[in-house]
Design a protein around this motif. Structure first.
Motif, PDB file in Angstrom:
ATOM      1  N   ALA A  56       0.832  -1.208   0.000  1.00  9.95           N
ATOM      2  CA  ALA A  56       0.000   0.000   0.000  1.00  9.95           C
ATOM      3  C   ALA A  56       0.864   1.255   0.000  1.00  9.95           C
ATOM      4  O   ALA A  56       0.583   2.212  -0.728  1.00  9.95           O
ATOM      5  N   LEU A  57       1.928   1.269   0.793  1.00 13.50           N
ATOM      6  CA  LEU A  57       2.822   2.426   0.817  1.00 13.50           C
ATOM      7  C   LEU A  57       3.542   2.609  -0.513  1.00 13.50           C
ATOM      8  O   LEU A  57       3.665   3.727  -1.018  1.00 13.50           O
ATOM      9  N   ILE A  58       4.002   1.511  -1.096  1.00 13.44           N
ATOM     10  CA  ILE A  58       4.669   1.586  -2.396  1.00 13.44           C
ATOM     11  C   ILE A  58       3.697   2.090  -3.458  1.00 13.44           C
ATOM     12  O   ILE A  58       4.046   2.927  -4.298  1.00 13.44           O
ATOM     13  N   PHE A  59       2.450   1.602  -3.413  1.00 13.12           N
ATOM     14  CA  PHE A  59       1.449   2.065  -4.366  1.00 13.12           C
ATOM     15  C   PHE A  59       1.208   3.565  -4.244  1.00 13.12           C
ATOM     16  O   PHE A  59       1.103   4.269  -5.248  1.00 13.12           O
ATOM     17  N   MET A  60       1.122   4.074  -3.016  1.00 10.34           N
ATOM     18  CA  MET A  60       0.882   5.508  -2.827  1.00 10.34           C
ATOM     19  C   MET A  60       2.018   6.340  -3.397  1.00 10.34           C
ATOM     20  O   MET A  60       1.776   7.384  -4.019  1.00 10.34           O
ATOM     21  N   VAL A  61       3.246   5.902  -3.223  1.00  7.61           N
ATOM     22  CA  VAL A  61       4.395   6.645  -3.764  1.00  7.61           C
ATOM     23  C   VAL A  61       4.372   6.605  -5.292  1.00  7.61           C
ATOM     24  O   VAL A  61       4.518   7.641  -5.953  1.00  7.61           O
ATOM     25  N   VAL A  62       4.182   5.424  -5.868  1.00  8.75           N
ATOM     26  CA  VAL A  62       4.145   5.303  -7.327  1.00  8.75           C
ATOM     27  C   VAL A  62       2.969   6.079  -7.905  1.00  8.75           C
ATOM     28  O   VAL A  62       3.093   6.747  -8.946  1.00  8.75           O
ATOM     29  N   PHE A  63       1.833   6.042  -7.237  1.00  9.49           N
ATOM     30  CA  PHE A  63       0.659   6.774  -7.685  1.00  9.49           C
ATOM     31  C   PHE A  63       0.915   8.281  -7.682  1.00  9.49           C
ATOM     32  O   PHE A  63       0.583   8.979  -8.635  1.00  9.49           O
ATOM     33  N   GLY A  64       1.524   8.792  -6.627  1.00  7.36           N
ATOM     34  CA  GLY A  64       1.844  10.216  -6.555  1.00  7.36           C
ATOM     35  C   GLY A  64       2.817  10.653  -7.626  1.00  7.36           C
ATOM     36  O   GLY A  64       2.646  11.693  -8.259  1.00  7.36           O
ATOM     37  N   LEU A 111      -5.317   4.819 -16.019  1.00 10.02           N
ATOM     38  CA  LEU A 111      -4.968   3.414 -15.878  1.00 10.02           C
ATOM     39  C   LEU A 111      -5.392   2.866 -14.517  1.00 10.02           C
ATOM     40  O   LEU A 111      -5.865   1.728 -14.417  1.00 10.02           O
ATOM     41  N   ILE A 112      -5.243   3.667 -13.462  1.00  5.19           N
ATOM     42  CA  ILE A 112      -5.659   3.239 -12.125  1.00  5.19           C
ATOM     43  C   ILE A 112      -7.175   3.042 -12.074  1.00  5.19           C
ATOM     44  O   ILE A 112      -7.671   2.035 -11.541  1.00  5.19           O
ATOM     45  N   ILE A 113      -7.922   3.969 -12.634  1.00  7.84           N
ATOM     46  CA  ILE A 113      -9.375   3.866 -12.627  1.00  7.84           C
ATOM     47  C   ILE A 113      -9.828   2.659 -13.444  1.00  7.84           C
ATOM     48  O   ILE A 113     -10.676   1.868 -13.004  1.00  7.84           O
ATOM     49  N   ALA A 114      -9.257   2.477 -14.637  1.00 13.14           N
ATOM     50  CA  ALA A 114      -9.617   1.334 -15.475  1.00 13.14           C
ATOM     51  C   ALA A 114      -9.254   0.023 -14.780  1.00 13.14           C
ATOM     52  O   ALA A 114     -10.048  -0.938 -14.790  1.00 13.14           O
ATOM     53  N   GLY A 115      -8.080  -0.041 -14.174  1.00  8.66           N
ATOM     54  CA  GLY A 115      -7.661  -1.250 -13.466  1.00  8.66           C
ATOM     55  C   GLY A 115      -8.567  -1.569 -12.295  1.00  8.66           C
ATOM     56  O   GLY A 115      -8.859  -2.740 -12.025  1.00  8.66           O
ATOM     57  N   THR A 116      -9.037  -0.552 -11.592  1.00  7.26           N
ATOM     58  CA  THR A 116      -9.946  -0.768 -10.469  1.00  7.26           C
ATOM     59  C   THR A 116     -11.258  -1.360 -10.940  1.00  7.26           C
ATOM     60  O   THR A 116     -11.779  -2.316 -10.341  1.00  7.26           O
ATOM     61  N   PHE A 117     -11.812  -0.827 -12.014  1.00  6.76           N
ATOM     62  CA  PHE A 117     -13.062  -1.364 -12.533  1.00  6.76           C
ATOM     63  C   PHE A 117     -12.895  -2.780 -13.078  1.00  6.76           C
ATOM     64  O   PHE A 117     -13.746  -3.642 -12.865  1.00  6.76           O
ATOM     65  N   ILE A 118     -11.794  -3.038 -13.780  1.00  3.50           N
ATOM     66  CA  ILE A 118     -11.542  -4.377 -14.318  1.00  3.50           C
ATOM     67  C   ILE A 118     -11.362  -5.377 -13.179  1.00  3.50           C
ATOM     68  O   ILE A 118     -11.922  -6.478 -13.209  1.00  3.50           O
ATOM     69  N   TRP A 119     -10.587  -5.007 -12.156  1.00  9.44           N
ATOM     70  CA  TRP A 119     -10.382  -5.884 -11.006  1.00  9.44           C
ATOM     71  C   TRP A 119     -11.709  -6.162 -10.309  1.00  9.44           C
ATOM     72  O   TRP A 119     -12.010  -7.307  -9.968  1.00  9.44           O
ATOM     73  N   GLY A 120     -12.509  -5.137 -10.085  1.00  9.52           N
ATOM     74  CA  GLY A 120     -13.795  -5.321  -9.421  1.00  9.52           C
ATOM     75  C   GLY A 120     -14.723  -6.232 -10.207  1.00  9.52           C
ATOM     76  O   GLY A 120     -15.392  -7.103  -9.635  1.00  9.52           O
ATOM     77  N   PHE A 121     -14.744  -6.063 -11.520  1.00  4.93           N
ATOM     78  CA  PHE A 121     -15.591  -6.906 -12.366  1.00  4.93           C
ATOM     79  C   PHE A 121     -15.174  -8.368 -12.274  1.00  4.93           C
ATOM     80  O   PHE A 121     -16.001  -9.255 -12.035  1.00  4.93           O
ATOM     81  N   PHE A 122     -13.873  -8.632 -12.455  1.00  7.66           N
ATOM     82  CA  PHE A 122     -13.410 -10.012 -12.413  1.00  7.66           C
ATOM     83  C   PHE A 122     -13.483 -10.609 -11.010  1.00  7.66           C
ATOM     84  O   PHE A 122     -13.672 -11.810 -10.854  1.00  7.66           O
ATOM     85  N   TYR A 123     -13.356  -9.775  -9.979  1.00 10.92           N
ATOM     86  CA  TYR A 123     -13.520 -10.249  -8.605  1.00 10.92           C
ATOM     87  C   TYR A 123     -14.927 -10.780  -8.397  1.00 10.92           C
ATOM     88  O   TYR A 123     -15.128 -11.875  -7.872  1.00 10.92           O
ATOM     89  N   ILE A 124     -15.904 -10.025  -8.850  1.00 10.61           N
ATOM     90  CA  ILE A 124     -17.298 -10.447  -8.714  1.00 10.61           C
ATOM     91  C   ILE A 124     -17.574 -11.685  -9.560  1.00 10.61           C
ATOM     92  O   ILE A 124     -18.202 -12.645  -9.103  1.00 10.61           O
ATOM     93  N   VAL A 125     -17.087 -11.696 -10.794  1.00 10.49           N
ATOM     94  CA  VAL A 125     -17.330 -12.833 -11.690  1.00 10.49           C
ATOM     95  C   VAL A 125     -16.678 -14.103 -11.151  1.00 10.49           C
ATOM     96  O   VAL A 125     -17.311 -15.153 -11.106  1.00 10.49           O
ATOM     97  N   MET A 126     -15.424 -14.027 -10.728  1.00 12.71           N
ATOM     98  CA  MET A 126     -14.722 -15.213 -10.255  1.00 12.71           C
ATOM     99  C   MET A 126     -15.327 -15.761  -8.964  1.00 12.71           C
ATOM    100  O   MET A 126     -15.433 -16.976  -8.797  1.00 12.71           O
ATOM    101  N   HIS A 127     -15.726 -14.892  -8.070  1.00 13.18           N
ATOM    102  CA  HIS A 127     -16.369 -15.370  -6.852  1.00 13.18           C
ATOM    103  C   HIS A 127     -17.732 -15.963  -7.160  1.00 13.18           C
ATOM    104  O   HIS A 127     -18.175 -16.907  -6.493  1.00 13.18           O
ATOM    105  N   GLY A 128     -18.405 -15.438  -8.178  1.00 11.89           N
ATOM    106  CA  GLY A 128     -19.675 -16.019  -8.585  1.00 11.89           C
ATOM    107  C   GLY A 128     -19.509 -17.374  -9.242  1.00 11.89           C
ATOM    108  O   GLY A 128     -20.293 -18.305  -9.010  1.00 11.89           O
ATOM    109  N   ILE A 129     -18.477 -17.537 -10.064  1.00 11.50           N
ATOM    110  CA  ILE A 129     -18.233 -18.813 -10.747  1.00 11.50           C
ATOM    111  C   ILE A 129     -17.766 -19.877  -9.773  1.00 11.50           C
ATOM    112  O   ILE A 129     -18.245 -21.007  -9.788  1.00 11.50           O
TER     113      ILE A 129
END
Length: 91
Positions: A19-27, A68-86
């Protein structure tokens, strides 16, 4: 109750440091990366509105890293829901 006391600390560090590394890279990404067009430099400098206390508005280009962060968040959320459903895993 955990079998090993150290396991809780290891999990905390495994969540904390990424999480800390992500915040630095994101900034850094927000500070330096954006889509460059033919009028990007002019848009960053041209003031389109002035507000109280000296706040100035500009029509600057949107940071590529943020898209890219916003797109990745939506893609991750979609596949998270789909995989847990499958797989039928309880969340």
């Amino acid at each position: 109750m955990r079998f090993y006391e150290l396991l809780g600390f290891q999990h905390t560090m495994a969540w904390l440091f990424p999480a800390l590394i992500f915040m630095v890279v994101f900034g850094v990404g927000l500070a330096f990366a954006h889509l460059h067009g033919k009028d990007s430099e002019e848009r960053k400098k041209k003031i389109t509105g002035r507000y109280a206390d000296g706040i100035e508005e500009r029509d600057a280009p949107y940071p590529l890293f943020m898209m890219l962060i916003i797109a990745g968040t939506f893609i991750w959320g979609f596949f998270y829901i789909v995989m847990h459903g499958i797989w039928g895993v309880k969340i």
